[in-house]
Design a protein around this motif. Structure first.
Motif, PDB file in Angstrom:
ATOM      1  N   PHE A  12       0.814  -1.221   0.000  1.00  0.00           N
ATOM      2  CA  PHE A  12       0.000   0.000   0.000  1.00  0.00           C
ATOM      3  C   PHE A  12       0.845   1.267   0.000  1.00  0.00           C
ATOM      4  N   SER A  13       1.897   1.315   0.824  1.00  0.00           N
ATOM      5  CA  SER A  13       2.705   2.538   0.905  1.00  0.00           C
ATOM      6  C   SER A  13       3.470   2.778  -0.396  1.00  0.00           C
ATOM      7  N   ALA A  41      -0.808  -7.567   0.878  1.00  0.00           N
ATOM      8  CA  ALA A  41      -2.239  -7.568   0.543  1.00  0.00           C
ATOM      9  C   ALA A  41      -2.487  -8.304  -0.771  1.00  0.00           C
ATOM     10  N   PRO A  55      -4.195  -7.966   4.957  1.00  0.00           N
ATOM     11  CA  PRO A  55      -5.186  -7.099   5.605  1.00  0.00           C
ATOM     12  C   PRO A  55      -6.611  -7.496   5.264  1.00  0.00           C
ATOM     13  N   TYR A  58     -11.258  -2.891   6.810  1.00  0.00           N
ATOM     14  CA  TYR A  58     -11.283  -1.601   6.114  1.00  0.00           C
ATOM     15  C   TYR A  58     -11.837  -0.579   7.106  1.00  0.00           C
ATOM     16  N   MET A 221     -10.214  -6.981   0.039  1.00  0.00           N
ATOM     17  CA  MET A 221      -9.258  -5.880   0.153  1.00  0.00           C
ATOM     18  C   MET A 221      -8.378  -5.762  -1.080  1.00  0.00           C
ATOM     19  N   TYR A 432       2.952  -6.924  11.276  1.00  0.00           N
ATOM     20  CA  TYR A 432       2.386  -5.574  11.253  1.00  0.00           C
ATOM     21  C   TYR A 432       3.399  -4.444  11.399  1.00  0.00           C
ATOM     22  N   GLN A 461       5.401   0.433   7.085  1.00  0.00           N
ATOM     23  CA  GLN A 461       4.980   0.290   8.465  1.00  0.00           C
ATOM     24  C   GLN A 461       6.100   0.374   9.505  1.00  0.00           C
ATOM     25  N   VAL A 469      -3.211  -0.297   7.320  1.00  0.00           N
ATOM     26  CA  VAL A 469      -3.382   0.090   5.919  1.00  0.00           C
ATOM     27  C   VAL A 469      -3.532   1.603   5.748  1.00  0.00           C
ATOM     28  N   ALA A 472      -0.298   3.252   6.045  1.00  0.00           N
ATOM     29  CA  ALA A 472       0.563   2.954   4.897  1.00  0.00           C
ATOM     30  C   ALA A 472       0.297   3.921   3.748  1.00  0.00           C
TER      31      ALA A 472
END
Length: 487
Positions: A12-13, A41, A55, A58, A221, A432, A461, A469, A472
């Motif tokens: 995500f990041s 993810a 993940p 949401y 997700m 995590y 993270q 999330v 991120a």
């Protein structure tokens, strides 16, 4: 000005930063070691069942909306959200559970029924939580963690005492019912630390829970990942899978000059790593690493996890989309994660059944089950232990929900410490990242910009703002802004 950048990883990041950098005119190439995009993810598909590997919650939909709005888009341009009702369910014992409504008034009513007078205290607690949420989103989490002065303004000064007390003390000051205490302490687990080690300020996670609700993207997700990839590609981002970065190459002046990818050198003078921070530094010569092995070993890491992806040949009863099993001693389990790392004797666990909400995740009449046991990172991981704990939680699950399920298992696939290491190069196999304790918050986290290598940056993270999330997405934005500022 250097306008070419390579990004390591596609979580995500990394995806968020790729979009922001491409929007600013950078030529962006994303290098992913695995064969699919999304980092942690990703998806697992088998026999008509679909599971999100990583993940599954949401929360904080406003953060996703803000991300897409930065590009003139909305989440609904890429995926459809359903608000869950109930948001989740918590089991405290055999046939004993509470469902957390999507409606705040119903939550107040539930609290009052469980403990007379608690609704008044909950309202006060959530007023504080909402105020802290607004402060966090407006004044704190979008800061790059460069200086402690980022935290200093009239709003945060007024809340300074909340950084020196804990969620546990704040919750238990007025709420005495054990069930309600567990419900209020649960959201900080997303921050990767015990409630007794998490500053009171982080009660904003309770507003994220009760105030903003729990949502589900149809298709899982991974549809969010697909939406972000689609956005990135529309901005010109180039993606390369099966591209394992083996070394970050520097010159005698400590400038990035290239990457070794699958044994071949790629020239580049600007790198952003969305991969595990510790792993990324091992790609550098030892004298160019900012943080020693001793530094990492002393940090408080969020848990690892033992995950099971289970296909059932029938519908599962007496559960909700998200179901938490808090029928055992939380403190004892926490000690076995943080204080005396070992396999837990009687673990709490979490399960989700997306096929209750989303019919696409399992064949008709069947159920997709995702089970998670938090574990200490770095502990022994064997197939025998995985099997033992699968039967342990299945036996408890059957008893707590009053049904037989083990005989209805079509398959189960596990994912644990060794997989986190192998698939994601995760430090000690953590799931995590680094916990958000007082001494691991904001500017006290590993830095976005390398202090020893020119034009090397980090996101994700293990740096600011932290695990989860939504953080991120924010990390990707602030890392890209710092790059643009420094370039």
């Amino acid at each position: 000005m250097n306008k070419n950048i390579h990004i390591i990883g596609s979580g995500f990041s990394a995806l968020a930063s790729s979009c922001y950098l491409a929007k600013q005119g950078y030529s962006v190439t994303v290098l992913e070691k695995n064969d699919t995009l999304g980092g942690r993810a990703r998806q697992f598909k088998k026999d008509g069942f679909t599971f999100d590997i990583g993940p599954s919650w949401y929360w904080m939909p406003d953060v996703f909306e803000r991300f897409f709005a930065d590009f003139g888009k909305k989440p609904s341009d890429y995926y459809t959200l359903d608000k869950l009702s109930p948001g989740y369910e918590v089991y405290f014992g055999e046939k004993s559970s509470l469902k957390i409504s999507e409606n705040l008034e119903d939550i107040y009513k539930m609290f009052e029924e469980e403990e007379k007078g608690s609704a008044k205290h909950l309202k006060s607690f959530l007023d504080s939580a909402k105020s802290n949420y607004d402060t966090a989103i407006k004044d704190l989490v979008y800061k790059p963690g460069v200086s402690p002065l980022e935290l200093v303004n009239t709003t945060t000064i007024a809340r300074v005492t909340q950084f020196f007390s804990t969620i546990r003390k704040h919750v238990r000051k007025n709420i005495k019912n054990p069930k309600l205490i567990k419900i209020l302490e649960f959201p900080v687990l997303f921050l990767g630390a015990k409630p007794s080690n998490t500053p009171t300020f982080y009660n904003f996670m309770n507003y994220a829970d009760f105030g903003l609700g729990t949502w589900h993207p149809r298709g899982g997700m991974y549809t969010v990942i697909e939406g972000m990839v689609s956005l990135a590609q529309s901005l010109g981002v180039n993606f390369k899978t099966n591209s394992n970065v083996e070394k970050i190459i520097t010159d005698t002046s400590k400038n990035v000059v290239g990457l070794l990818v699958n044994g071949e050198k790629i020239e580049t003078t600007l790198v952003l790593s969305g991969a595990d921070y510790h792993h990324t530094e091992t790609l550098l010569d030892k004298n160019l690493r900012q943080y020693s092995e001793n530094y990492w070993d002393k940090k408080t890491f969020a848990p690892s996890s033992l995950l099971f992806y289970v296909g059932f040949n029938k519908k599962i009863e007496n559960v909700s989309h998200h179901t938490l099993f808090f029928d055992t001693d939380f403190d004892a389990h926490a000690k076995e994660i943080y204080d005396n790392p070992q396999w837990p004797s009687d673990p709490l666990f979490y399960a989700n059944f997306t096929s209750i909400t989303d019919k696409t995740s399992a064949p008709e009449g069947k159920e997709a089950g995702f089970f998670l046991i938090p574990l200490a990172p770095g502990i022994e991981d064997t197939s025998e232990l995985r099997e033992e704990y699968f039967h342990k939680i299945m036996d408890r699950f059957e008893k707590l929900t009053n049904q037989k399920v083990k005989e209805h298992v079509l398959f189960n696939r596990s994912f644990c410490v060794n997989d986190f290491k192998e698939e994601y190069n995760s430090y000690k196999g953590n799931a995590y990242g680094m916990a958000n304790t007082l001494l691991q918050t904001a500017f006290l986290r590993p830095k976005i910009k390398s202090s020893k290598v020119n034009n090397l940056y980090f996101t994700g993270q293990l740096t600011v703002p932290g695990p989860g999330v939504p953080p991120a997405l924010i990390s990707g934005k602030i890392a890209s802004e710092l790059i643009c500022k420094n370039q």
